[in-house]
Scaffold this active site. Structure first.
Site, mmCIF file in Angstrom:
data_model
loop_
_atom_site.group_PDB
_atom_site.id
_atom_site.type_symbol
_atom_site.label_atom_id
_atom_site.label_comp_id
_atom_site.label_asym_id
_atom_site.label_seq_id
_atom_site.Cartn_x
_atom_site.Cartn_y
_atom_site.Cartn_z
ATOM 1 N N LYS A 78 0.848 -1.201 0.000
ATOM 2 C CA LYS A 78 0.000 0.000 0.000
ATOM 3 C C LYS A 78 0.876 1.241 0.000
ATOM 4 O O LYS A 78 1.909 1.280 0.694
ATOM 5 C CB LYS A 78 -0.888 -0.039 1.258
ATOM 6 C CG LYS A 78 -1.945 1.045 1.338
ATOM 7 C CD LYS A 78 -2.790 0.849 2.614
ATOM 8 C CE LYS A 78 -3.881 1.882 2.745
ATOM 9 N NZ LYS A 78 -4.678 1.674 3.993
ATOM 10 N N SER A 153 -9.609 1.574 3.224
ATOM 11 C CA SER A 153 -8.781 2.341 2.321
ATOM 12 C C SER A 153 -7.758 1.520 1.547
ATOM 13 O O SER A 153 -7.201 2.023 0.582
ATOM 14 C CB SER A 153 -8.058 3.428 3.101
ATOM 15 O OG SER A 153 -7.133 2.840 4.009
ATOM 16 N N SER A 177 -9.651 -0.788 7.377
ATOM 17 C CA SER A 177 -9.088 -0.548 6.044
ATOM 18 C C SER A 177 -8.362 -1.736 5.408
ATOM 19 O O SER A 177 -7.999 -1.665 4.233
ATOM 20 C CB SER A 177 -8.133 0.645 6.078
ATOM 21 O OG SER A 177 -8.860 1.845 6.060
#
Lengths: 486, 96
Positions: A78, A153, A177
Protein backbone atom coordinates in the site's frame (compact mmCIF):
# COMPACT_ATOMS: atom_id res chain seq x y z
CA UNK A 1 -2.50 -23.11 -13.79
CA UNK A 2 -1.16 -19.69 -14.77
CA UNK A 3 1.76 -18.52 -12.65
CA UNK A 4 0.13 -15.26 -11.51
CA UNK A 5 -2.83 -17.25 -10.18
CA UNK A 6 -0.68 -19.18 -7.70
CA UNK A 7 -0.89 -18.60 -3.97
CA UNK A 8 2.30 -17.73 -2.12
CA UNK A 9 2.66 -21.23 -0.67
CA UNK A 10 2.01 -22.90 -4.05
CA UNK A 11 4.56 -20.65 -5.79
CA UNK A 12 7.09 -21.18 -3.01
CA UNK A 13 6.80 -24.98 -3.38
CA UNK A 14 7.50 -24.67 -7.13
CA UNK A 15 10.41 -22.31 -6.52
CA UNK A 16 11.87 -24.72 -3.98
CA UNK A 17 11.60 -27.61 -6.44
CA UNK A 18 13.16 -25.32 -9.10
CA UNK A 19 10.19 -25.94 -11.38
CA UNK A 20 9.83 -22.21 -11.85
CA UNK A 21 12.13 -19.26 -11.25
CA UNK A 22 11.28 -16.04 -9.45
CA UNK A 23 12.04 -14.17 -12.69
CA UNK A 24 9.40 -16.20 -14.56
CA UNK A 25 6.93 -15.70 -11.74
CA UNK A 26 7.64 -11.98 -11.45
CA UNK A 27 7.36 -11.47 -15.23
CA UNK A 28 4.06 -13.35 -15.21
CA UNK A 29 2.74 -11.03 -12.50
CA UNK A 30 4.02 -7.92 -14.31
CA UNK A 31 2.36 -9.16 -17.54
CA UNK A 32 -0.85 -9.69 -15.64
CA UNK A 33 -0.66 -6.14 -14.27
CA UNK A 34 -0.03 -4.85 -17.79
CA UNK A 35 -3.10 -6.65 -19.14
CA UNK A 36 -5.66 -5.77 -16.45
CA UNK A 37 -4.42 -2.54 -14.82
CA UNK A 38 -6.40 -0.41 -17.29
CA UNK A 39 -9.59 -2.00 -16.00
CA UNK A 40 -8.78 -2.31 -12.28
CA UNK A 41 -6.45 0.65 -11.64
CA UNK A 42 -5.01 -0.96 -8.51
CA UNK A 43 -1.51 0.55 -8.69
CA UNK A 44 -0.14 4.04 -8.22
CA UNK A 45 3.43 2.99 -9.04
CA UNK A 46 4.54 -0.16 -10.84
CA UNK A 47 8.14 -1.03 -10.03
CA UNK A 48 8.83 -3.40 -12.92
CA UNK A 49 12.55 -2.78 -13.29
CA UNK A 50 13.50 -3.10 -9.63
CA UNK A 51 11.14 -6.06 -9.26
CA UNK A 52 12.97 -7.96 -12.01
CA UNK A 53 16.29 -7.18 -10.32
CA UNK A 54 14.98 -8.37 -6.96
CA UNK A 55 13.75 -11.53 -8.69
CA UNK A 56 17.22 -12.14 -10.14
CA UNK A 57 18.70 -11.80 -6.66
CA UNK A 58 16.09 -14.16 -5.27
CA UNK A 59 16.88 -16.74 -7.95
CA UNK A 60 20.56 -16.53 -7.05
CA UNK A 61 19.74 -17.12 -3.38
CA UNK A 62 17.47 -20.02 -4.24
CA UNK A 63 20.20 -21.61 -6.37
CA UNK A 64 22.41 -21.50 -3.27
CA UNK A 65 19.68 -23.24 -1.31
CA UNK A 66 18.68 -20.13 0.64
CA UNK A 67 14.92 -20.07 0.44
CA UNK A 68 12.39 -18.72 2.90
CA UNK A 69 8.62 -18.94 2.28
CA UNK A 70 8.67 -15.46 0.70
CA UNK A 71 11.89 -15.72 -1.31
CA UNK A 72 11.16 -14.70 -4.89
CA UNK A 73 7.45 -14.01 -4.22
CA UNK A 74 6.01 -10.92 -6.00
CA UNK A 75 4.03 -8.81 -3.55
CA UNK A 76 2.60 -5.30 -3.55
CA UNK A 77 2.58 -2.65 -0.83
CA UNK A 78 0.00 0.00 0.00
CA UNK A 79 1.32 3.40 -0.97
CA UNK A 80 1.63 4.73 2.58
CA UNK A 81 4.40 2.36 3.65
CA UNK A 82 7.82 3.88 2.98
CA UNK A 83 9.96 2.13 0.39
CA UNK A 84 13.49 3.43 0.01
CA UNK A 85 13.97 4.98 -3.42
CA UNK A 86 10.44 4.08 -4.51
CA UNK A 87 7.86 6.90 -4.59
CA UNK A 88 5.38 6.80 -1.70
CA UNK A 89 2.43 9.14 -2.22
CA UNK A 90 -0.32 8.20 0.27
CA UNK A 91 -2.49 8.84 -2.83
CA UNK A 92 -2.14 12.55 -2.02
CA UNK A 93 -1.10 15.45 -4.24
CA UNK A 94 0.86 16.73 -1.26
CA UNK A 95 3.22 13.73 -1.43
CA UNK A 96 3.03 13.16 -5.19
CA UNK A 97 6.81 13.37 -5.61
CA UNK A 98 7.93 12.02 -2.24
CA UNK A 99 10.71 9.43 -2.38
CA UNK A 100 11.50 7.92 1.02
CA UNK A 101 15.13 7.79 2.08
CA UNK A 102 14.60 4.68 4.18
CA UNK A 103 12.54 1.49 4.27
CA UNK A 104 9.74 0.92 6.74
CA UNK A 105 10.42 -1.86 9.25
CA UNK A 106 8.03 -4.20 7.41
CA UNK A 107 9.72 -3.48 4.07
CA UNK A 108 13.11 -4.31 5.58
CA UNK A 109 11.57 -7.56 6.82
CA UNK A 110 10.05 -8.36 3.40
CA UNK A 111 13.31 -7.63 1.63
CA UNK A 112 15.26 -9.72 4.12
CA UNK A 113 12.85 -12.57 3.47
CA UNK A 114 13.63 -12.23 -0.25
CA UNK A 115 10.23 -10.95 -1.39
CA UNK A 116 9.93 -9.04 -4.68
CA UNK A 117 8.05 -5.72 -4.53
CA UNK A 118 6.16 -5.20 -7.80
CA UNK A 119 4.51 -1.91 -6.94
CA UNK A 120 2.66 0.45 -4.66
CA UNK A 121 -1.10 0.17 -4.48
CA UNK A 122 -3.84 2.77 -4.58
CA UNK A 123 -5.75 3.83 -1.47
CA UNK A 124 -7.94 6.55 -0.04
CA UNK A 125 -5.79 9.64 0.49
CA UNK A 126 -3.92 9.21 3.79
CA UNK A 127 -6.05 6.07 4.35
CA UNK A 128 -9.14 8.18 5.02
CA UNK A 129 -12.04 6.38 3.43
CA UNK A 130 -13.91 3.16 2.89
CA UNK A 131 -14.03 2.99 -0.91
CA UNK A 132 -10.67 4.17 -2.33
CA UNK A 133 -12.66 6.92 -4.08
CA UNK A 134 -10.84 9.49 -1.94
CA UNK A 135 -7.57 8.74 -3.75
CA UNK A 136 -5.96 11.83 -5.22
CA UNK A 137 -4.52 9.63 -7.99
CA UNK A 138 -7.15 7.34 -9.50
CA UNK A 139 -10.27 5.30 -8.82
CA UNK A 140 -9.71 1.59 -8.26
CA UNK A 141 -12.47 -0.74 -9.37
CA UNK A 142 -13.65 -3.98 -7.82
CA UNK A 143 -12.38 -6.92 -9.94
CA UNK A 144 -15.70 -8.73 -9.36
CA UNK A 145 -17.71 -5.84 -10.82
CA UNK A 146 -15.83 -2.95 -12.35
CA UNK A 147 -18.69 -0.54 -11.60
CA UNK A 148 -18.28 -1.16 -7.85
CA UNK A 149 -15.80 0.12 -5.28
CA UNK A 150 -13.11 -2.29 -4.02
CA UNK A 151 -13.57 -1.08 -0.45
CA UNK A 152 -11.01 0.98 1.35
CA UNK A 153 -8.78 2.34 2.32
CA UNK A 154 -6.50 -0.53 1.21
CA UNK A 155 -8.65 -0.94 -1.92
CA UNK A 156 -5.71 -1.13 -4.34
CA UNK A 157 -4.11 -3.93 -2.33
CA UNK A 158 -7.33 -5.94 -2.09
CA UNK A 159 -8.14 -5.48 -5.79
CA UNK A 160 -4.57 -6.39 -6.80
CA UNK A 161 -4.68 -9.61 -4.77
CA UNK A 162 -8.16 -10.53 -6.08
CA UNK A 163 -7.14 -9.83 -9.68
CA UNK A 164 -3.88 -11.84 -9.40
CA UNK A 165 -1.81 -8.68 -9.94
CA UNK A 166 0.44 -9.77 -7.05
CA UNK A 167 0.56 -12.86 -4.84
CA UNK A 168 -0.02 -10.97 -1.61
CA UNK A 169 0.01 -7.43 -0.29
CA UNK A 170 0.57 -5.28 2.76
CA UNK A 171 -2.11 -2.78 3.77
CA UNK A 172 -2.94 -0.79 6.86
CA UNK A 173 -6.05 -0.84 9.02
CA UNK A 174 -7.14 2.12 11.15
CA UNK A 175 -10.88 1.41 11.27
CA UNK A 176 -11.28 -1.58 8.96
CA UNK A 177 -9.09 -0.55 6.04
CA UNK A 178 -7.68 -4.07 5.54
CA UNK A 179 -10.68 -6.20 6.53
CA UNK A 180 -13.38 -4.26 4.66
CA UNK A 181 -11.67 -4.20 1.22
CA UNK A 182 -10.63 -7.84 1.74
CA UNK A 183 -14.31 -8.64 2.31
CA UNK A 184 -15.43 -6.67 -0.76
CA UNK A 185 -12.81 -8.26 -3.02
CA UNK A 186 -13.10 -11.84 -1.72
CA UNK A 187 -9.61 -12.15 -0.26
CA UNK A 188 -8.21 -12.75 3.23
CA UNK A 189 -7.13 -9.69 5.24
CA UNK A 190 -5.82 -9.45 8.77
CA UNK A 191 -5.46 -6.55 11.17
CA UNK A 192 -2.96 -7.65 13.81
CA UNK A 193 -3.00 -6.60 17.47
CA UNK A 194 -1.94 -2.98 17.97
CA UNK A 195 1.82 -3.09 18.59
CA UNK A 196 2.33 -6.52 17.00
CA UNK A 197 3.72 -5.06 13.76
CA UNK A 198 6.01 -2.03 13.83
CA UNK A 199 4.57 1.20 12.44
CA UNK A 200 8.05 2.58 11.73
CA UNK A 201 7.87 3.93 8.17
CA UNK A 202 4.08 3.79 8.01
CA UNK A 203 2.81 7.29 7.22
CA UNK A 204 0.71 8.16 10.28
CA UNK A 205 -3.05 8.69 10.08
CA UNK A 206 -4.35 7.95 13.62
CA UNK A 207 -1.40 6.69 15.61
CA UNK A 208 -3.32 4.93 18.38
CA UNK A 209 -5.36 2.93 15.84
CA UNK A 210 -3.10 2.33 12.79
CA UNK A 211 -1.75 -1.15 12.22
CA UNK A 212 -0.05 -2.76 9.19
CA UNK A 213 -1.26 -6.18 8.10
CA UNK A 214 -1.45 -8.65 5.19
CA UNK A 215 -3.97 -9.17 2.38
CA UNK A 216 -3.69 -12.60 0.81
CA UNK A 217 -5.35 -15.18 -1.43
CA UNK A 218 -5.83 -17.66 1.41
CA UNK A 219 -5.36 -18.04 5.16
CA UNK A 220 -2.05 -19.91 4.92
CA UNK A 221 -0.58 -17.07 2.81
CA UNK A 222 -1.91 -14.57 5.35
CA UNK A 223 -0.10 -16.49 8.11
CA UNK A 224 3.11 -16.60 6.06
CA UNK A 225 3.03 -12.82 5.64
CA UNK A 226 2.31 -12.40 9.36
CA UNK A 227 5.39 -14.52 10.12
CA UNK A 228 7.44 -12.16 7.98
CA UNK A 229 6.24 -8.81 9.35
CA UNK A 230 5.43 -9.37 13.03
CA UNK A 231 7.93 -8.61 15.74
CA UNK A 232 9.38 -6.07 18.10
CA UNK A 233 11.03 -2.94 16.72
CA UNK A 234 12.81 -0.53 19.07
CA UNK A 235 12.21 2.25 16.50
CA UNK A 236 8.45 2.12 17.23
CA UNK A 237 7.90 2.91 20.90
CA UNK A 238 4.42 1.35 20.74
CA UNK A 239 5.80 -1.93 19.38
CA UNK A 240 5.36 -4.73 21.91
CA UNK A 241 8.32 -6.92 22.94
CA UNK A 242 6.31 -10.13 22.89
CA UNK A 243 7.46 -13.40 21.26
CA UNK A 244 6.16 -14.06 17.77
CA UNK A 245 4.74 -17.57 17.33
CA UNK A 246 4.83 -19.48 14.04
CA UNK A 247 1.47 -18.37 12.69
CA UNK A 248 1.39 -21.18 10.11
CA UNK A 249 1.57 -24.02 12.61
CA UNK A 250 -2.21 -24.20 13.03
CA UNK A 251 -4.06 -27.49 13.16
CA UNK A 252 -6.64 -28.38 10.55
CA UNK A 253 -8.39 -30.85 12.79
CA UNK A 254 -11.60 -28.91 13.31
CA UNK A 255 -12.60 -26.50 16.02
CA UNK A 256 -13.84 -28.66 18.87
CA UNK A 257 -13.12 -27.05 22.21
CA UNK A 258 -13.41 -23.56 20.72
CA UNK A 259 -16.22 -21.21 21.72
CA UNK A 260 -17.32 -18.53 19.28
CA UNK A 261 -19.28 -15.54 20.53
CA UNK A 262 -21.91 -13.90 18.36
CA UNK A 263 -22.84 -10.38 19.51
CA UNK A 264 -26.61 -10.04 19.74
CA UNK A 265 -26.34 -6.34 18.87
CA UNK A 266 -25.05 -7.09 15.38
CA UNK A 267 -28.36 -8.56 14.25
CA UNK A 268 -30.06 -5.34 15.25
CA UNK A 269 -27.75 -3.22 13.08
CA UNK A 270 -29.67 -0.90 10.79
CA UNK A 271 -28.77 -1.32 7.14
CA UNK A 272 -27.46 -4.89 7.47
CA UNK A 273 -28.05 -6.46 4.06
CA UNK A 274 -30.07 -9.72 4.27
CA UNK A 275 -27.64 -11.42 1.88
CA UNK A 276 -24.75 -10.54 4.18
CA UNK A 277 -26.53 -11.77 7.29
CA UNK A 278 -27.57 -14.91 5.38
CA UNK A 279 -23.97 -15.67 4.38
CA UNK A 280 -22.81 -15.09 7.96
CA UNK A 281 -25.54 -17.39 9.30
CA UNK A 282 -24.39 -20.11 6.90
CA UNK A 283 -20.84 -19.56 8.12
CA UNK A 284 -22.01 -20.11 11.70
CA UNK A 285 -23.43 -23.48 10.64
CA UNK A 286 -20.11 -24.46 9.04
CA UNK A 287 -18.23 -23.43 12.16
CA UNK A 288 -20.61 -25.44 14.37
CA UNK A 289 -20.17 -28.46 12.08
CA UNK A 290 -16.42 -28.08 12.61
CA UNK A 291 -17.03 -28.64 16.32
CA UNK A 292 -17.00 -25.12 17.72
CA UNK A 293 -19.64 -24.05 20.19
CA UNK A 294 -21.42 -20.81 19.28
CA UNK A 295 -22.82 -18.67 22.08
CA UNK A 296 -24.61 -15.33 22.19
CA UNK A 297 -22.60 -12.52 23.75
CA UNK A 298 -23.26 -8.85 24.29
CA UNK A 299 -21.19 -5.80 23.37
CA UNK A 300 -23.53 -3.08 24.64
CA UNK A 301 -21.29 -0.13 23.74
CA UNK A 302 -20.39 -1.10 20.17
CA UNK A 303 -23.27 1.00 18.91
CA UNK A 304 -21.23 4.02 19.98
CA UNK A 305 -18.07 2.86 18.20
CA UNK A 306 -18.63 4.87 15.01
CA UNK A 307 -19.28 8.07 16.97
CA UNK A 308 -16.25 7.57 19.22
CA UNK A 309 -14.05 6.65 16.27
CA UNK A 310 -15.00 9.68 14.20
CA UNK A 311 -13.87 11.91 17.04
CA UNK A 312 -10.67 10.06 17.96
CA UNK A 313 -9.35 9.27 14.47
CA UNK A 314 -9.82 12.78 12.99
CA UNK A 315 -8.35 14.31 16.17
CA UNK A 316 -5.20 12.24 15.84
CA UNK A 317 -5.14 12.90 12.08
CA UNK A 318 -5.38 16.67 12.48
CA UNK A 319 -2.30 16.52 14.68
CA UNK A 320 -0.38 14.05 12.50
CA UNK A 321 -1.07 15.95 9.29
CA UNK A 322 0.22 19.22 10.72
CA UNK A 323 3.64 18.13 9.44
CA UNK A 324 2.67 18.80 5.81
CA UNK A 325 3.75 22.41 5.65
CA UNK A 326 5.54 22.63 2.30
CA UNK A 327 8.95 22.95 3.98
CA UNK A 328 10.52 19.57 4.65
CA UNK A 329 9.08 17.42 1.87
CA UNK A 330 6.19 17.21 -0.53
CA UNK A 331 4.33 19.85 -2.48
CA UNK A 332 4.82 23.58 -1.87
CA UNK A 333 2.87 26.43 -3.41
CA UNK A 334 5.83 28.59 -4.47
CA UNK A 335 3.63 31.52 -5.50
CA UNK A 336 3.14 32.71 -1.94
CA UNK A 337 5.57 35.15 -0.39
CA UNK A 338 4.73 34.93 3.30
CA UNK A 339 5.23 31.84 5.43
CA UNK A 340 1.65 31.59 6.69
CA UNK A 341 0.19 32.15 3.21
CA UNK A 342 2.52 29.46 1.87
CA UNK A 343 1.35 27.00 4.57
CA UNK A 344 -2.30 27.74 3.88
CA UNK A 345 -2.08 27.56 0.13
CA UNK A 346 0.13 24.45 0.14
CA UNK A 347 -2.21 22.54 2.44
CA UNK A 348 -5.38 23.67 0.68
CA UNK A 349 -4.08 22.71 -2.76
CA UNK A 350 -2.30 19.57 -1.52
CA UNK A 351 -5.06 17.87 0.50
CA UNK A 352 -8.28 16.48 -0.98
CA UNK A 353 -11.78 17.16 0.37
CA UNK A 354 -12.07 14.22 2.78
CA UNK A 355 -8.67 14.91 4.32
CA UNK A 356 -9.57 18.60 4.80
CA UNK A 357 -12.93 17.60 6.27
CA UNK A 358 -11.27 15.31 8.83
CA UNK A 359 -8.57 17.84 9.68
CA UNK A 360 -11.27 20.42 10.43
CA UNK A 361 -13.39 17.92 12.38
CA UNK A 362 -10.34 16.85 14.40
CA UNK A 363 -9.10 20.38 15.00
CA UNK A 364 -12.60 21.35 16.14
CA UNK A 365 -12.87 18.40 18.56
CA UNK A 366 -9.51 19.26 20.10
CA UNK A 367 -10.02 22.99 20.21
CA UNK A 368 -10.47 24.96 23.40
CA UNK A 369 -13.95 24.62 24.82
CA UNK A 370 -14.82 21.45 22.87
CA UNK A 371 -12.10 19.06 24.04
CA UNK A 372 -14.03 17.67 27.02
CA UNK A 373 -17.29 17.33 25.09
CA UNK A 374 -15.73 15.49 22.18
CA UNK A 375 -12.23 14.04 22.54
CA UNK A 376 -12.38 13.23 26.25
CA UNK A 377 -15.90 11.85 26.00
CA UNK A 378 -14.96 9.66 23.02
CA UNK A 379 -11.86 8.39 24.85
CA UNK A 380 -14.01 7.42 27.84
CA UNK A 381 -16.44 5.57 25.59
CA UNK A 382 -13.39 3.85 24.10
CA UNK A 383 -12.63 2.49 27.59
CA UNK A 384 -16.19 1.12 27.85
CA UNK A 385 -15.88 -0.53 24.41
CA UNK A 386 -12.64 -2.20 25.52
CA UNK A 387 -14.32 -3.42 28.71
CA UNK A 388 -17.16 -4.88 26.65
CA UNK A 389 -14.65 -7.01 24.77
CA UNK A 390 -12.86 -8.02 27.95
CA UNK A 391 -16.15 -9.19 29.43
CA UNK A 392 -17.22 -10.95 26.24
CA UNK A 393 -13.93 -12.84 25.99
CA UNK A 394 -14.61 -14.36 29.43
CA UNK A 395 -17.17 -16.61 27.77
CA UNK A 396 -15.71 -17.11 24.27
CA UNK A 397 -12.41 -17.49 22.41
CA UNK A 398 -13.33 -15.53 19.30
CA UNK A 399 -16.09 -13.16 18.23
CA UNK A 400 -17.82 -13.64 14.89
CA UNK A 401 -19.60 -10.96 12.86
CA UNK A 402 -20.02 -9.60 9.34
CA UNK A 403 -17.16 -7.41 8.09
CA UNK A 404 -19.28 -4.85 6.26
CA UNK A 405 -23.05 -4.36 6.39
CA UNK A 406 -23.42 -4.64 2.60
CA UNK A 407 -21.46 -6.08 -0.32
CA UNK A 408 -19.40 -3.58 -2.36
CA UNK A 409 -21.50 -0.59 -3.40
CA UNK A 410 -21.43 1.31 -6.69
CA UNK A 411 -18.71 3.84 -7.43
CA UNK A 412 -20.13 7.30 -6.64
CA UNK A 413 -23.02 5.98 -4.52
CA UNK A 414 -21.90 7.30 -1.12
CA UNK A 415 -19.13 9.75 -1.94
CA UNK A 416 -21.23 12.88 -1.30
CA UNK A 417 -22.49 11.67 2.06
CA UNK A 418 -19.56 11.20 4.45
CA UNK A 419 -21.68 10.08 7.40
CA UNK A 420 -23.29 7.22 5.45
CA UNK A 421 -19.82 6.22 4.26
CA UNK A 422 -18.56 6.24 7.87
CA UNK A 423 -21.41 3.95 8.95
CA UNK A 424 -20.14 1.27 6.57
CA UNK A 425 -17.28 0.73 9.06
CA UNK A 426 -19.64 -0.19 11.89
CA UNK A 427 -18.44 -3.81 12.37
CA UNK A 428 -14.71 -3.18 12.03
CA UNK A 429 -13.97 0.01 13.98
CA UNK A 430 -14.35 -1.34 17.49
CA UNK A 431 -11.43 -3.77 17.05
CA UNK A 432 -9.17 -0.78 16.33
CA UNK A 433 -10.47 1.14 19.33
CA UNK A 434 -9.75 -1.92 21.52
CA UNK A 435 -6.43 -2.74 19.78
CA UNK A 436 -7.48 -6.36 19.22
CA UNK A 437 -6.77 -8.45 16.09
CA UNK A 438 -9.31 -9.41 13.44
CA UNK A 439 -9.54 -11.15 10.09
CA UNK A 440 -11.83 -11.10 7.08
CA UNK A 441 -12.21 -14.44 5.33
CA UNK A 442 -14.50 -15.07 2.31
CA UNK A 443 -17.84 -16.61 3.36
CA UNK A 444 -20.14 -16.23 0.37
CA UNK A 445 -21.38 -14.23 -2.58
CA UNK A 446 -24.36 -11.96 -3.09
CA UNK A 447 -26.91 -12.72 -5.80
CA UNK A 448 -25.09 -10.12 -7.91
CA UNK A 449 -21.90 -12.18 -7.56
CA UNK A 450 -20.11 -9.87 -5.13
CA UNK A 451 -17.97 -11.42 -2.36
CA UNK A 452 -19.01 -11.34 1.31
CA UNK A 453 -16.54 -11.62 4.17
CA UNK A 454 -16.75 -13.12 7.65
CA UNK A 455 -14.99 -11.35 10.51
CA UNK A 456 -13.34 -13.17 13.40
CA UNK A 457 -11.93 -11.10 16.24
CA UNK A 458 -9.72 -12.34 19.08
CA UNK A 459 -8.03 -11.25 22.29
CA UNK A 460 -4.83 -9.19 22.17
CA UNK A 461 -2.00 -11.25 20.59
CA UNK A 462 -4.27 -14.18 19.73
CA UNK A 463 -3.85 -13.92 15.96
CA UNK A 464 -3.00 -17.58 15.85
CA UNK A 465 -6.34 -18.65 17.26
CA UNK A 466 -8.06 -16.44 14.67
CA UNK A 467 -5.97 -17.93 11.87
CA UNK A 468 -6.72 -21.47 13.09
CA UNK A 469 -10.47 -20.85 13.00
CA UNK A 470 -10.25 -19.04 9.66
CA UNK A 471 -8.15 -21.84 8.15
CA UNK A 472 -10.53 -24.57 9.25
CA UNK A 473 -13.48 -22.56 7.95
CA UNK A 474 -11.73 -21.92 4.64
CA UNK A 475 -10.83 -25.60 4.19
CA UNK A 476 -14.49 -26.53 4.73
CA UNK A 477 -15.66 -24.07 2.04
CA UNK A 478 -14.53 -23.11 -1.46
CA UNK A 479 -15.26 -19.37 -1.63
CA UNK A 480 -11.54 -18.57 -1.65
CA UNK A 481 -11.06 -20.63 -4.80
CA UNK A 482 -13.43 -18.51 -6.90
CA UNK A 483 -11.83 -16.01 -9.23
CA UNK A 484 -13.33 -12.90 -10.82
CA UNK A 485 -13.50 -12.71 -14.61
CA UNK A 486 -11.95 -9.45 -15.66
CA UNK B 1 -26.87 23.83 13.03
CA UNK B 2 -24.16 22.03 15.05
CA UNK B 3 -21.34 24.09 13.59
CA UNK B 4 -21.69 27.55 12.08
CA UNK B 5 -19.92 28.73 8.94
CA UNK B 6 -17.90 31.12 11.08
CA UNK B 7 -16.74 28.24 13.26
CA UNK B 8 -15.72 26.28 10.15
CA UNK B 9 -13.69 29.25 8.92
CA UNK B 10 -12.13 29.78 12.37
CA UNK B 11 -11.22 26.09 12.71
CA UNK B 12 -9.86 25.93 9.15
CA UNK B 13 -7.68 28.90 10.02
CA UNK B 14 -6.28 27.06 13.07
CA UNK B 15 -5.47 24.14 10.75
CA UNK B 16 -3.94 26.45 8.13
CA UNK B 17 -6.53 25.76 5.44
CA UNK B 18 -8.10 28.30 3.08
CA UNK B 19 -11.63 27.32 2.22
CA UNK B 20 -13.65 28.51 -0.75
CA UNK B 21 -17.19 29.76 -0.09
CA UNK B 22 -18.45 26.51 -1.59
CA UNK B 23 -16.30 24.34 0.73
CA UNK B 24 -17.34 26.37 3.78
CA UNK B 25 -21.01 25.71 3.04
CA UNK B 26 -20.48 22.04 2.31
CA UNK B 27 -18.22 21.41 5.30
CA UNK B 28 -20.60 23.23 7.66
CA UNK B 29 -23.43 20.92 6.53
CA UNK B 30 -21.41 17.70 6.48
CA UNK B 31 -19.43 18.31 9.69
CA UNK B 32 -22.70 19.43 11.31
CA UNK B 33 -24.28 16.07 10.41
CA UNK B 34 -21.27 14.19 11.78
CA UNK B 35 -21.24 16.17 15.04
CA UNK B 36 -24.96 15.59 15.45
CA UNK B 37 -24.33 11.86 15.10
CA UNK B 38 -21.41 12.11 17.55
CA UNK B 39 -23.84 13.59 20.09
CA UNK B 40 -25.19 10.06 20.63
CA UNK B 41 -22.15 9.71 22.91
CA UNK B 42 -23.93 12.01 25.36
CA UNK B 43 -26.37 9.23 26.19
CA UNK B 44 -23.51 7.16 27.66
CA UNK B 45 -22.81 7.62 31.35
CA UNK B 46 -19.04 8.11 31.56
CA UNK B 47 -18.90 9.49 35.09
CA UNK B 48 -15.62 8.33 36.65
CA UNK B 49 -14.47 6.40 33.53
CA UNK B 50 -10.77 6.80 32.75
CA UNK B 51 -10.21 7.85 29.12
CA UNK B 52 -8.18 5.47 26.94
CA UNK B 53 -5.58 6.84 24.56
CA UNK B 54 -3.63 3.62 24.09
CA UNK B 55 -5.23 0.20 23.73
CA UNK B 56 -2.29 -1.96 24.81
CA UNK B 57 -0.72 -2.03 28.24
CA UNK B 58 2.81 -0.71 27.84
CA UNK B 59 4.89 1.10 30.41
CA UNK B 60 7.47 3.63 29.28
CA UNK B 61 9.56 2.37 26.38
CA UNK B 62 13.04 3.32 27.48
CA UNK B 63 16.27 2.51 25.68
CA UNK B 64 19.94 3.04 26.37
CA UNK B 65 21.08 6.56 25.50
CA UNK B 66 23.60 5.53 22.86
CA UNK B 67 24.99 7.64 20.05
CA UNK B 68 23.96 6.17 16.72
CA UNK B 69 24.38 7.26 13.15
CA UNK B 70 21.56 9.53 11.98
CA UNK B 71 20.15 10.13 8.53
CA UNK B 72 22.41 13.04 7.67
CA UNK B 73 21.60 16.40 6.08
CA UNK B 74 21.72 15.21 2.46
CA UNK B 75 19.04 12.61 2.95
CA UNK B 76 17.00 14.81 5.26
CA UNK B 77 16.96 17.49 2.54
CA UNK B 78 16.45 15.10 -0.37
CA UNK B 79 12.69 15.77 -0.62
CA UNK B 80 12.78 19.47 0.29
CA UNK B 81 10.80 21.64 -2.14
CA UNK B 82 13.46 24.37 -1.81
CA UNK B 83 16.91 24.10 -0.28
CA UNK B 84 20.26 25.82 -0.28
CA UNK B 85 23.62 25.09 1.34
CA UNK B 86 22.25 22.29 3.52
CA UNK B 87 19.26 24.33 4.68
CA UNK B 88 15.52 24.34 4.05
CA UNK B 89 14.43 27.56 2.35
CA UNK B 90 11.22 29.17 3.59
CA UNK B 91 9.55 32.46 2.65
CA UNK B 92 10.72 35.44 4.64
CA UNK B 93 9.39 35.16 8.20
CA UNK B 94 10.26 38.56 9.69
CA UNK B 95 9.76 41.70 7.63
CA UNK B 96 12.14 44.46 8.69
Amino acid sequence: MKLHELTIHEASDLLKKREISSQELTRAVLDRIESVEKKVDAYITIAGETAVKQAELADREISRGNISPLTGIPVSVKDLICTKGLRTTCASKILENFTPQYDAFVIKKLKKAGAVIVGKTNMDEFAMGSSTENSGMKTTRNPWDLTCIPGGSSGGSAAAVAADMCLGSLGSDTGGSIRQPASHCGVVGMKPTYGRVSRFGLVAFASSLDQIGPLAKDVLDCALLMNAIAGYDPADSTSVPEDVPDYTSFSNKGLSGMTIGIPKEYNETKGLDPEVSGAVKNAVKVIEDLGAKCVEITLPHTKYAVAAYYVIAPSEASSNLARYDGVKYGFRDKEKNSLIDMYRSTRTKGFGAEVQRRIILGTYSLSSGYYDAYYKKASQVRTLIMEDFKNAFKSCDLILSPVAPTPAFKIGEKIDDPLTMYLSDIFTLSANLAGIPGISVPCGFSSAGLPIGLQLIGRHFEEKKILTAAYNFEQATDFHKQKPEI
Amino acid sequence: MKITKDEVVYTADLARLDLSENSINRFADQIGDILEYVDTLNSVDTEGITPTSHAIFLSNAFREDEVKESMGADKALANAPEKEDGNFIVPKVINL
